[in-house]
Design an enzyme around this catalytic site. Structure first.
Site, PDB file in Angstrom:
ATOM      1  N   GLU A  91      -8.046  80.017  -8.023  1.00 54.32           N
ATOM      2  CA  GLU A  91      -8.513  80.391  -9.366  1.00 54.32           C
ATOM      3  C   GLU A  91      -7.351  79.319 -10.016  1.00 54.32           C
ATOM      4  O   GLU A  91      -6.161  79.409  -9.581  1.00 54.32           O
ATOM      5  CB  GLU A  91      -8.643  81.791  -9.717  1.00 54.32           C
ATOM      6  CG  GLU A  91      -9.866  82.147  -8.938  1.00 54.32           C
ATOM      7  CD  GLU A  91      -9.898  83.671  -9.576  1.00 54.32           C
ATOM      8  OE1 GLU A  91      -9.026  84.209 -10.210  1.00 54.32           O
ATOM      9  OE2 GLU A  91     -10.852  84.235  -9.017  1.00 54.32           O
ATOM     10  N   CYS A 104      -2.245  76.807 -15.409  1.00 58.20           N
ATOM     11  CA  CYS A 104      -1.641  77.602 -14.295  1.00 58.20           C
ATOM     12  C   CYS A 104      -2.024  77.216 -13.271  1.00 58.20           C
ATOM     13  O   CYS A 104      -3.629  77.409 -12.879  1.00 58.20           O
ATOM     14  CB  CYS A 104      -2.134  79.083 -15.023  1.00 58.20           C
ATOM     15  SG  CYS A 104      -1.388  80.281 -13.940  1.00 58.20           S
ATOM     16  N   CYS A 111      -1.645  86.549  -1.631  1.00 55.16           N
ATOM     17  CA  CYS A 111      -0.130  86.837  -1.665  1.00 55.16           C
ATOM     18  C   CYS A 111       0.460  87.799  -0.868  1.00 55.16           C
ATOM     19  O   CYS A 111      -0.152  88.721  -0.779  1.00 55.16           O
ATOM     20  CB  CYS A 111       0.196  86.882  -3.046  1.00 55.16           C
ATOM     21  SG  CYS A 111       2.198  86.862  -3.375  1.00 55.16           S
ATOM     22  N   CYS A 115       3.052  92.839  -4.973  1.00 59.29           N
ATOM     23  CA  CYS A 115       3.508  93.613  -6.306  1.00 59.29           C
ATOM     24  C   CYS A 115       2.505  94.656  -6.767  1.00 59.29           C
ATOM     25  O   CYS A 115       1.369  94.106  -6.655  1.00 59.29           O
ATOM     26  CB  CYS A 115       3.734  92.483  -7.396  1.00 59.29           C
ATOM     27  SG  CYS A 115       5.025  91.107  -6.950  1.00 59.29           S
ATOM     28  N   CYS A 118      -0.516  93.828  -9.243  1.00 54.15           N
ATOM     29  CA  CYS A 118      -1.280  92.313  -9.352  1.00 54.15           C
ATOM     30  C   CYS A 118      -2.193  92.457  -8.263  1.00 54.15           C
ATOM     31  O   CYS A 118      -2.185  93.101  -7.224  1.00 54.15           O
ATOM     32  CB  CYS A 118      -0.088  91.555  -8.836  1.00 54.15           C
ATOM     33  SG  CYS A 118      -0.868  89.732  -8.356  1.00 54.15           S
ATOM     34  N   CYS A 333      -2.027  87.455 -16.458  1.00 48.14           N
ATOM     35  CA  CYS A 333      -1.367  87.491 -15.658  1.00 48.14           C
ATOM     36  C   CYS A 333      -1.286  88.648 -14.523  1.00 48.14           C
ATOM     37  O   CYS A 333      -1.779  89.664 -15.021  1.00 48.14           O
ATOM     38  CB  CYS A 333       0.198  87.879 -16.293  1.00 48.14           C
ATOM     39  SG  CYS A 333       1.478  87.806 -15.409  1.00 48.14           S
TER      40      CYS A 333
END
Ligand code: SF4
Length: 348
Positions: A91, A104, A111, A115, A118, A333
């Site tokens: 994305e 972005c 990932c 975190c 996230c 975010c």
């Protein structure tokens, strides 16, 4: 030949090896493709009398790293999904900034940093992107979607410093003045704070790019709870690395602080945060937490957010309010990702 993988000089070398022609042909090709997104080489003066080569090039050159499969908007924020050649999705998000735009980009599919706030982190890491797949997002934004992209921020899916070889090559391609010509001062790499990567990025040839650190906590206890990486790289080690990062003139390190109700939003947290930041030249972005469905944590109330902002100001922290944009389309975010379900996780 995937032109999105190469700087101008690398392209000229590869072109000479493959077609036996020098820069009088390859330079106009590189410029034409990167600046217009087109491959109609017959129109170029350099190809006068070389229609066979023009036709061959139009077949040989790879200009895309995937297919645009979905596009959604929330106000002026646009998120789109690219399906890569191995069927994985990434994305990218365009955020309007007056007349020019910020893009972005993703650097990995998923990932592995984990975190806890996230959505991408919940996917695990499926794989890292190639330089061409990173550059391809900028190329598509400019030439397929028609956005005037000035700023490129590595804040999409993935931890850029966990894919540093390809990220550095992508930066070299993006900033090549004979190609996409993004100024280094308009590129920002965001990290959870992988110090080996920060130290390497600090030594990249040419002007430094901006560095943003996803900090989110005033103390090791809280940061470890939010971000597992803090176990192996505690805040003092991170700070020592950041103090060695070169800053462009009048620039600063960017820090991101996602404010989460009841977790990192007390006055003592603001004070501890100010003490931690004091030795560094920092601009802090204060971001209200934007929960994905099913998340255990809540955003701060508007009052709590304003209070925390005021406490930081009183501690002389350079802090900017950053309203979340794109929350309705899961483009804010920590909200990217969520597709690619059922695909196995591999390390790079
Ligand atoms: S915040 Fe960034 S580094 Fe952390 S899990 Fe999400 S994508 Fe990875």
């Amino acid at each position: 030949m995937n032109i999105l993988d190469t700087t101008h000089d690398q392209f000229v070398d590869a072109f000479r090896r493959r077609y036996g022609k020098g820069s009088h042909i390859s330079t106009p090709v590189y410029r034409h493709v990167m600046k217009t997104g087109k491959t109609a080489f017959h129109e170029l003066a350099a190809f006068a009398g070389l229609s066979g080569l023009a036709g061959q090039l139009e077949t040989d050159l790879v200009l895309s790293t995937g297919r645009l499969v979905k596009r959604v908007s929330d106000g002026n924020v646009v998120k789109w999904v690219t399906r890569l050649t191995d069927d994985l999705d990434i994305e990218s998000v365009v955020i309007p900034m007056f007349r020019r735009h910020t893009l972005c980009v993703s650097s990995q599919v998923g990932c592995r940093m984990g975190c806890r706030f996230c959505r991408t982190g919940k996917m695990g890491l499926l794989r890292s992107l190639t330089a061409a797949e990173i550059v391809g997002q900028v190329f598509a934004a400019r030439h397929q979607l028609g956005f005037d992209i000035r700023n490129v921020v590595f804040m999409g899916m993935g931890e850029p410093l966990d894919n540093l070889d390809h990220v550095i090559q992508a930066i070299r391609v993006l900033t090549d003045q004979r190609g996409l010509d993004v100024a280094r001062r308009y590129i920002t790499v965001s990290t959870v704070g992988l110090t080996a990567g920060i130290d390497r990025l600090a030594r990249i040839d040419g002007a430094p790019v901006n560095l943003a650190v996803s900090l989110n906590a005033p103390t090791d206890d809280i940061r470890t709870r939010l971000m597992p990486v803090n176990r192996s790289i505690p805040m003092a080690v991170l700070q020592a690395s950041l103090l060695g990062y070169p800053l462009a003139r009048k620039s600063a390190l960017f820090m991101e602080y996602v404010l989460i109700q009841g977790i990192n939003d007390r006055q003592e947290h603001a004070r501890a945060l100010a003490r931690y930041l004091a030795p560094m030249t920092v601009k802090l972005n204060l971001i209200p937490f934007n929960p994905a469905p099913g998340c255990e944590w809540q955003p701060p109330s508007a009052d709590a957010y304003e209070r925390f902002h005021a406490w930081l100001m009183a501690e002389n922290v350079f802090v900017r309010r950053r309203a979340e944009k794109g929350g309705r389309i899961m483009a804010a975010c920590g909200q990217l990702g969520g597709k690619n379900k059922g695909k196995s996780s591999t390390n790079p």
